[in-house]
Write an enzyme that holds these catalytic residues in place. Structure first.
Site, PDB file in Angstrom:
ATOM      1  N   ASN A 172       0.856  -1.183   0.000  1.00  0.00           N
ATOM      2  CA  ASN A 172       0.000   0.000   0.000  1.00  0.00           C
ATOM      3  C   ASN A 172       0.894   1.235   0.000  1.00  0.00           C
ATOM      4  O   ASN A 172       1.426   1.618   1.038  1.00  0.00           O
ATOM      5  CB  ASN A 172      -0.904  -0.018   1.244  1.00  0.00           C
ATOM      6  CG  ASN A 172      -1.793   1.209   1.306  1.00  0.00           C
ATOM      7  OD1 ASN A 172      -1.853   1.987   0.351  1.00  0.00           O
ATOM      8  ND2 ASN A 172      -2.462   1.381   2.427  1.00  0.00           N
ATOM      9  N   LYS A 213       0.080   4.267  -0.433  1.00  0.00           N
ATOM     10  CA  LYS A 213      -0.601   5.461   0.099  1.00  0.00           C
ATOM     11  C   LYS A 213      -0.268   6.683  -0.777  1.00  0.00           C
ATOM     12  O   LYS A 213      -0.077   6.527  -1.975  1.00  0.00           O
ATOM     13  CB  LYS A 213      -0.226   5.684   1.566  1.00  0.00           C
ATOM     14  CG  LYS A 213      -0.339   4.391   2.395  1.00  0.00           C
ATOM     15  CD  LYS A 213      -0.242   4.627   3.856  1.00  0.00           C
ATOM     16  CE  LYS A 213      -0.180   3.289   4.578  1.00  0.00           C
ATOM     17  NZ  LYS A 213      -0.353   3.406   6.011  1.00  0.00           N
ATOM     18  N   HIS A 235      -9.814   0.757   3.776  1.00  0.00           N
ATOM     19  CA  HIS A 235      -8.609   0.990   4.576  1.00  0.00           C
ATOM     20  C   HIS A 235      -8.950   1.914   5.753  1.00  0.00           C
ATOM     21  O   HIS A 235      -9.764   2.833   5.612  1.00  0.00           O
ATOM     22  CB  HIS A 235      -7.510   1.611   3.709  1.00  0.00           C
ATOM     23  CG  HIS A 235      -6.176   1.598   4.395  1.00  0.00           C
ATOM     24  ND1 HIS A 235      -5.833   2.551   5.324  1.00  0.00           N
ATOM     25  CD2 HIS A 235      -5.151   0.733   4.334  1.00  0.00           C
ATOM     26  CE1 HIS A 235      -4.612   2.269   5.789  1.00  0.00           C
ATOM     27  NE2 HIS A 235      -4.176   1.174   5.212  1.00  0.00           N
ATOM     28  N   GLU A 283      -7.466   4.317   7.014  1.00  0.00           N
ATOM     29  CA  GLU A 283      -7.250   5.752   6.777  1.00  0.00           C
ATOM     30  C   GLU A 283      -8.426   6.351   5.997  1.00  0.00           C
ATOM     31  O   GLU A 283      -8.805   7.502   6.221  1.00  0.00           O
ATOM     32  CB  GLU A 283      -5.908   5.964   6.051  1.00  0.00           C
ATOM     33  CG  GLU A 283      -4.745   5.692   7.002  1.00  0.00           C
ATOM     34  CD  GLU A 283      -3.450   5.250   6.344  1.00  0.00           C
ATOM     35  OE1 GLU A 283      -3.309   5.368   5.123  1.00  0.00           O
ATOM     36  OE2 GLU A 283      -2.576   4.754   7.084  1.00  0.00           O
ATOM     37  N   GLU A 302      -6.208  -5.481   9.604  1.00  0.00           N
ATOM     38  CA  GLU A 302      -5.216  -4.462   9.920  1.00  0.00           C
ATOM     39  C   GLU A 302      -5.601  -3.763  11.227  1.00  0.00           C
ATOM     40  O   GLU A 302      -6.384  -2.802  11.204  1.00  0.00           O
ATOM     41  CB  GLU A 302      -5.144  -3.432   8.793  1.00  0.00           C
ATOM     42  CG  GLU A 302      -4.745  -4.000   7.460  1.00  0.00           C
ATOM     43  CD  GLU A 302      -4.112  -2.936   6.578  1.00  0.00           C
ATOM     44  OE1 GLU A 302      -2.939  -3.085   6.245  1.00  0.00           O
ATOM     45  OE2 GLU A 302      -4.784  -1.944   6.275  1.00  0.00           O
ATOM     46  N   GLY A 316       1.454   1.859  10.666  1.00  0.00           N
ATOM     47  CA  GLY A 316       2.368   2.990  10.609  1.00  0.00           C
ATOM     48  C   GLY A 316       2.940   3.383  11.959  1.00  0.00           C
ATOM     49  O   GLY A 316       3.555   4.436  12.085  1.00  0.00           O
ATOM     50  N   SER A 352       2.629  -2.532  10.261  1.00  0.00           N
ATOM     51  CA  SER A 352       4.062  -2.497  10.591  1.00  0.00           C
ATOM     52  C   SER A 352       4.782  -3.811  10.299  1.00  0.00           C
ATOM     53  O   SER A 352       5.703  -4.196  11.018  1.00  0.00           O
ATOM     54  CB  SER A 352       4.263  -2.068  12.043  1.00  0.00           C
ATOM     55  OG  SER A 352       3.770  -0.754  12.232  1.00  0.00           O
TER      56      SER A 352
HETATM   57  C1  PEP Z   1      -1.252  -0.132   5.727  1.00  0.00           C
HETATM   58  O1  PEP Z   1      -1.392   1.077   5.656  1.00  0.00           O
HETATM   59  O2  PEP Z   1      -2.039  -0.880   5.143  1.00  0.00           O
HETATM   60  C2  PEP Z   1      -0.136  -0.654   6.507  1.00  0.00           C
HETATM   61  C3  PEP Z   1      -0.156  -1.909   6.848  1.00  0.00           C
HETATM   62  O3  PEP Z   1       0.849   0.242   6.840  1.00  0.00           O
HETATM   63  P1  PEP Z   1       2.220  -0.059   7.631  1.00  0.00           P
HETATM   64  O4  PEP Z   1       2.781  -1.345   7.068  1.00  0.00           O
HETATM   65  O5  PEP Z   1       3.096   1.096   7.362  1.00  0.00           O
HETATM   66  O6  PEP Z   1       1.851  -0.231   9.073  1.00  0.00           O
END
Ligand code: PEP
Length: 250
Positions: A9, A11, A94, A96, A166, A172, A212
């Protein structure tokens, strides 16, 4: 069909020049895992990414999509536009998008329906917030996110749905769910699907972990029985890190 998948992703990162450079770096890496590899550049760079990845085995997906077909929806991008650019997979739900753009379960029903009706594959994201986990509500939250947005679907529709658990507190933040926490939730997700549909469907859906995930922890997480791969944010922005994660998905 259940598959090993690692999806990046991106972003709101990487301009046109950087998109091209990262794809070139990605093509120089070897996938020793056999996992399906997906990247999600920004809308404006999708067509470029499709042509740059041609023949590489790397697929290109979108990070979002409109629920509408066309018309007066300034700033929106339709399924037909994505498909005409060669993009047949879309991330929906997602955290976000839910948190910053007010995407509700009801809206996600419309988006999921539109994507599936257009023959697209959906990577559907969901996961609890930290307060919800602390209050031991994480299973309820996940069950309701899945059921509210997906349980109107016929069982056959799930062949085009990839689930991505997630936990919001792990996105993040550098804080990852432990492999046991991931496995526990992924097993719960399959049980939730089995209770609503059937055990065959539950075991045939790909369920990814996101939050992460990086080369140093991916192997441990992906080793768990019900974890089929990952949705990767930060670590998907550097080819070496992304392929470190991909190659951990044995
Ligand atoms: C995401 O935004 O889907 C995600 C998993 O981000 P990160 O790996 O940076 O935590």
């Amino acid at each position: 069909m259940r598959q090993k998948i690692v999806a990046g992703n991106w972003k709101m990162n990487k301009n046109l020049v950087e998109t091209k450079a990262l794809i070139s770096d990605l093509k120089a890496q070897a996938n020793t895992s056999g996992a399906r590899v997906i990247i999600t550049p920004s809308f404006v760079n999708l067509a470029l990414a499709v042509s740059e990845t041609e023949g590489s085995g790397i697929e290109v997906a979108a990070q979002n999509m409109s629920q509408h077909d066309s018309g007066a929806y300034t700033g929106e991008v339709s399924a037909a536009m994505l498909k005409s650019a060669g993009v047949n997979v879309v991330i929906l739900g997602h955290s976000e998008r839910r948190a910053y753009y007010g995407e509700t379960d009801a809206l996600l029903v419309e988006k999921v329906n539109k994507a599936l009706a257009e023959g697209m594959e959906v990577i559907f994201c969901f996961g609890e917030e930290l307060e919800e986990r602390k209050a031991n509500k994480h299973f309820d939250v996940v069950a309701s996110q899945i059921s509210n947005a997906l349980f109107h679907l016929e069982a056959s529709a799930f062949k085009n749905v990839i689930l991505a658990y997630e936990p919001v507190w792990a996105i993040g933040t550098g804080e990852t769910a432990s492999s046991d926490q991931a496995q526990e939730m992924h097993a719960f997700i399959r049980k939730t699907l089995a209770d609503k549909y059937n055990a065959d469907l539950a075991s045939s859906v790909s369920v990814l972990y996101g939050g992460s995930c990086k080369p140093s922890n991916a192997e441990e997480i992906f080793s768990k029985e019900d974890v089929d791969g990952g949705l990767i944010g930060g670590a998907s922005l550097k080819a070496v890190d992304f392929f470190g994660v991909i190659n951990a998905n044995k």
